[in-house]
Design a protein around this motif. Structure first.
Motif, PDB file in Angstrom:
ATOM      1  N   MET A 154       0.825  -1.201   0.000  1.00  0.00           N
ATOM      2  CA  MET A 154       0.000   0.000   0.000  1.00  0.00           C
ATOM      3  C   MET A 154       0.864   1.258   0.000  1.00  0.00           C
ATOM      4  O   MET A 154       0.588   2.224  -0.719  1.00  0.00           O
ATOM      5  CB  MET A 154      -0.928  -0.022   1.216  1.00  0.00           C
ATOM      6  N   VAL A 155       1.931   1.241   0.797  1.00  0.00           N
ATOM      7  CA  VAL A 155       2.842   2.382   0.844  1.00  0.00           C
ATOM      8  C   VAL A 155       3.523   2.593  -0.506  1.00  0.00           C
ATOM      9  O   VAL A 155       3.725   3.740  -0.954  1.00  0.00           O
ATOM     10  CB  VAL A 155       3.894   2.172   1.959  1.00  0.00           C
ATOM     11  N   LEU A 156       3.852   1.494  -1.177  1.00  0.00           N
ATOM     12  CA  LEU A 156       4.503   1.575  -2.487  1.00  0.00           C
ATOM     13  C   LEU A 156       3.508   1.770  -3.626  1.00  0.00           C
ATOM     14  O   LEU A 156       3.904   1.752  -4.791  1.00  0.00           O
ATOM     15  CB  LEU A 156       5.314   0.298  -2.731  1.00  0.00           C
ATOM     16  N   ARG A 157       2.222   1.929  -3.294  1.00  0.00           N
ATOM     17  CA  ARG A 157       1.150   2.181  -4.274  1.00  0.00           C
ATOM     18  C   ARG A 157       0.947   1.008  -5.236  1.00  0.00           C
ATOM     19  O   ARG A 157       0.800   1.183  -6.438  1.00  0.00           O
ATOM     20  CB  ARG A 157       1.406   3.479  -5.049  1.00  0.00           C
ATOM     21  N   PHE A 158       0.977  -0.190  -4.694  1.00  0.00           N
ATOM     22  CA  PHE A 158       0.608  -1.381  -5.448  1.00  0.00           C
ATOM     23  C   PHE A 158      -0.770  -1.829  -4.984  1.00  0.00           C
ATOM     24  O   PHE A 158      -1.004  -1.957  -3.782  1.00  0.00           O
ATOM     25  CB  PHE A 158       1.615  -2.512  -5.212  1.00  0.00           C
ATOM     26  N   GLU A 159      -1.679  -2.073  -5.932  1.00  0.00           N
ATOM     27  CA  GLU A 159      -3.020  -2.531  -5.597  1.00  0.00           C
ATOM     28  C   GLU A 159      -3.006  -4.020  -5.255  1.00  0.00           C
ATOM     29  O   GLU A 159      -2.407  -4.823  -5.984  1.00  0.00           O
ATOM     30  CB  GLU A 159      -3.990  -2.290  -6.756  1.00  0.00           C
ATOM     31  N   PRO A 160      -3.656  -4.440  -4.160  1.00  0.00           N
ATOM     32  CA  PRO A 160      -3.654  -5.863  -3.800  1.00  0.00           C
ATOM     33  C   PRO A 160      -4.636  -6.716  -4.595  1.00  0.00           C
ATOM     34  O   PRO A 160      -4.499  -7.932  -4.632  1.00  0.00           O
ATOM     35  CB  PRO A 160      -4.038  -5.845  -2.318  1.00  0.00           C
TER      36      PRO A 160
END
Length: 508
Positions: A428-434
C-alpha cells in the motif's frame, strides 16, 4: 408454452410455506455469513449439510443455494464499510466502495450495491431460464486450452485494475501467481516453496491472504491517521438514494457486468470471483476518466457486484446440467444432491423437473427477499461507523483472527494473516493494488493445471492453443490488450515529456 408451464410448476414448488421458510432462512444466514469476514459460504454450507439429510431434497437445495447467493450480497457490506472482503468475489468492491464510505457516501454505496446485486441476479436468472441447454452446450466446447486462454485474458485484464501503471498491476498478478504455486504439486505430489513448513503443504490460506492484504493492512494504515477521527455520515432515506448523475453512471456498468457475469458463471470452473474482477477491469477500460477508479467511482461498485451475483445464479448450470462443479461450494451442493439420491447431469432437468424449476423460481423469490432484508438495514450497518475507531480496529483484528482460525482450526493461519497484513501495508505504501495479486493467486493453480492438461493431451505441442478457434480468439484479445497497454504507457510518457519541455522553454 412449455417454458410457461415449467415456470408455473416451479412457482407451485417454491411458494409452498415450508419451502419459503427454508429459502428465507438460507438467504438470511448467507447475508450474515457474507458480512462476517473470513467465514464464507463454503464453511456455512458445509456445516449445514448434515442438517439436510432429513429434509426434502428440493427444500434442502433451495436453502443451501440461498446461503450461497445470499453471501454474495452480504460480502460487499464489510468491503464497503471496513475494507474487509466478506467473500473473495467482493474483494474488488473494496477498491471503490471503501473510498466512497470514507467520503461520506457509505449509504449510497450500499444502496447501489443492493440494486446492482438484484439486477445481476435477475439477469443471470433470465439467462438460466431461457438458455440453459445452449449454455450447457457452450460449456462442453470449452476444453483445457480454452480455459487456459480465458484465464490468461482475465489475468491481463486484472493488471489494468491498478490505480498506477499497468506494469505495477501486471507485477502484482505475477506475484499472485507465484504465491499460488506454494504447496503440493498436483501432478507429482512434491511440496513446492513450502520451506519444510508442514502448514504450507496445502498452500497459503486464501482467507488469510484476503484478510491480510485488505483488512489488517488497512488497520495498520489507519492507526494515527486522519481516518481515526473522521465523522460518520448520518444515514437517511434521502442520503441513501444516489443522485441522478450517479444513477445514470450505474446503468450501463450494471448491464455490462450482468451480461459478463451470467456468461462466465455458466462456464465450469470460473465462478463469481473471476466475473467480478473482469467486470471491474472492463469498466476501467471503457471509462472516459479511468483515474476516478480507486477513489470512489460508483461504476467500480455496480459492475462487479452485478457480475458476481449474475455468475452466482448461472453457476448452477454446469453443476446441475453437466455435473461439473464450478467451485468448491458447487461441489458441496452436488454432494447434497447425491446424498438425496439425485444424480446431476444432462437428464436432471427432464427427470427432476420439480427440483430444477423450483430451484430456479426460488432464486427470484430469494433475491427479492434479499433486497427487502438489505435496504432497511443499510442505516444499521452504517451505524457501525459511529463506534470510535480506537475501539473498532481491535475488534476487527479479533474477528479477522477468529474468522481465519475457523477455516482450518490452525493457529498458523493467524500468524500468516499477520505477516500478510504487514506485506499488504508495504504494498500500500509503495502504491501497489492488492486486488490483482488476489486474482493471480486464485487463478494460478487452475491456470497451471489447465496448461499441463493441454500439453499432456497435445503431447507437448504448444500450437494447440492457436489451432483451437476459441482459444486463439481469446489469446488474440489478450495480445491486443497488452499492445494497447504498452501504447498507452508510451503515449503518456511522451505527453509528460513534451509538457516538461514546454514548461522549461516558457519564459520565467
Amino acid at each position: 408454452m412449455e417454458l410457461l408451464s415449467n415456470l408455473w410448476l416451479g412457482l407451485q414448488v417454491a411458494s409452498e410455506p415450508s419451502t419459503l421458510l427454508y429459502c428465507f432462512g438460507g438467504v438470511l444466514l448467507g447475508t450474515v455469513v457474507g458480512v462476517l469476514p473470513g467465514i464464507g459460504a463454503l464453511a456455512a454450507i458445509s456445516l449445514l449439510l448434515p442438517l439436510t439429510y432429513h429434509m426434502p431434497p428440493t427444500a434442502a437445495i433451495i436453502m443451501l443455494a440461498g446461503v450461497y447467493y445470499g453471501a454474495q450480497y452480504g460480502g460487499s457490506t464489510a468491503s464497503i464499510l471496513l475494507n474487509l472482503p466478506g467473500t473473495p468475489s467482493s474483494a474488488v468492491t473494496c477498491l471503490d466502495g471503501y473510498p466512497m464510505a470514507k467520503n461520506g457516501k457509505a449509504g449510497v454505496a450500499l444502496f447501489v450495491t443492493t440494486i446492482a446485486s438484484l439486477a445481476g441476479a435477475m439477469s443471470g436468472l433470465v439467462l438460466l431460464v431461457l438458455f440453459s441447454p445452449a449454455i450447457s452446450e457452450m460449456g462442453l466446447k470449452f476444453g483445457p486450452a480454452e480455459f487456459f486462454s480465458m484465464m490468461v485474458l482475465g489475468l491481463v485484464a486484472a493488471s489494468s485494475m491498478s490505480a498506477g501503471s499497468a506494469a505495477k498491476g501486471l507485477a502484482m498478478v505475477v506475484f499472485g501467481l507465484l504465491l499460488g504455486m506454494v504447496g503440493t504439486d498436483v501432478n507429482s505430489g512434491v511440496a513446492r516453496f513450502s520451506f519444510d513448513v508442514p502448514e504450507l503443504m496445502d498452500g497459503i490460506n486464501l482467507v488469510a491472504l484476503a484478510m491480510g492484504l485488505f483488512g489488517v493492512a488497512e488497520v495498520v494504515r489507519c492507526i494515527n491517521s486522519a481516518d481515526m477521527n473522521r465523522k460518520p455520515e448520518k444515514v437517511t432515506l434521502k442520503s441513501m438514494a444516489p443522485s441522478g448523475e450517479e444513477f445514470r453512471a450505474t446503468v450501463k456498468p450494471m448491464a455490462r457486468g450482468s451480461a459478463l457475469g451470467a456468461a462466465l458463471g455458466a462456464l465450469p470452473g470460473v465462478g463469481p470471483s473471476i466475473a467480478a474482477f473482469m467486470a471491474y477491469a472492463i469498466e476501467k477500460k471503457v471509462a472516459k476518466d479511468p483515474s476516478r477508479f480507486g477513489r470512489g467511482a460508483v461504476e467500480g461498485i455496480s459492475a462487479p457486484e452485478s457480475a458476481n451475483n449474475a455468475a452466482a445464479q448461472t453457476a448452477f448450470v454446469p453443476s446441475l446440467s453437466l455435473g461439473i462443479p464450478g467451485d468448491a461450494v458447487m461441489a458441496v451442493m452436488l454432494g447434497a444432491l447425491i446424498i438425496h439420491g439425485i444424480q446431476p447431469g444432462p437428464m436432471l432437468i427432464s427427470e427432476q423437473p420439480q427440483l430444477f424449476w423450483g430451484l430456479v423460481v426460488s432464486f427470484a423469490i430469494g433475491n427479492i427477499m434479499l433486497v427487502v432484508l438489505n435496504l432497511p438495514t443499510i442505516g444499521l450497518w452504517v451505524a457501525l461507523l459511529r463506534i470510535p475507531f480506537a475501539w473498532m480496529y481491535p475488534a476487527i483484528l479479533v474477528f479477522v483472527a477468529l474468522g481465519v482460525y475457523s477455516v482450518n482450526n490452525n493457529t498458523f493461519d493467524i500468524f500468516s494473516v499477520a505477516v500478510l497484513g504487514i506485506m499488504g501495508y508495504a504494498l500500500m505504501v509503495l502504491r501497489f493494488e492488492p486486488a490483482p495479486l488476489l486474482l493471480g493467486y486464485i487463478l494460478g493453480p487452475m491456470l497451471e493445471e489447465n496448461l499441463r492438461r493441454t500439453l499432456l493431451l497435445s503431447r507437448g505441442d504448444p500450437m494447440v492453443f492457436i489451432d483451437r478457434p476459441i482459444s486463439a480468439g481469446l489469446l488474440a484479445v489478450t495480445g491486443a490488450m497488452l499492445l494497447w497497454a504498452v501504447w498507452s504507457t508510451v503515449r503518456a510518457t511522451l505527453r509528460s515529456r513534451r509538457q516538461l519541455e514546454r514548461a522549461e522553454q516558457a519564459p520565467a
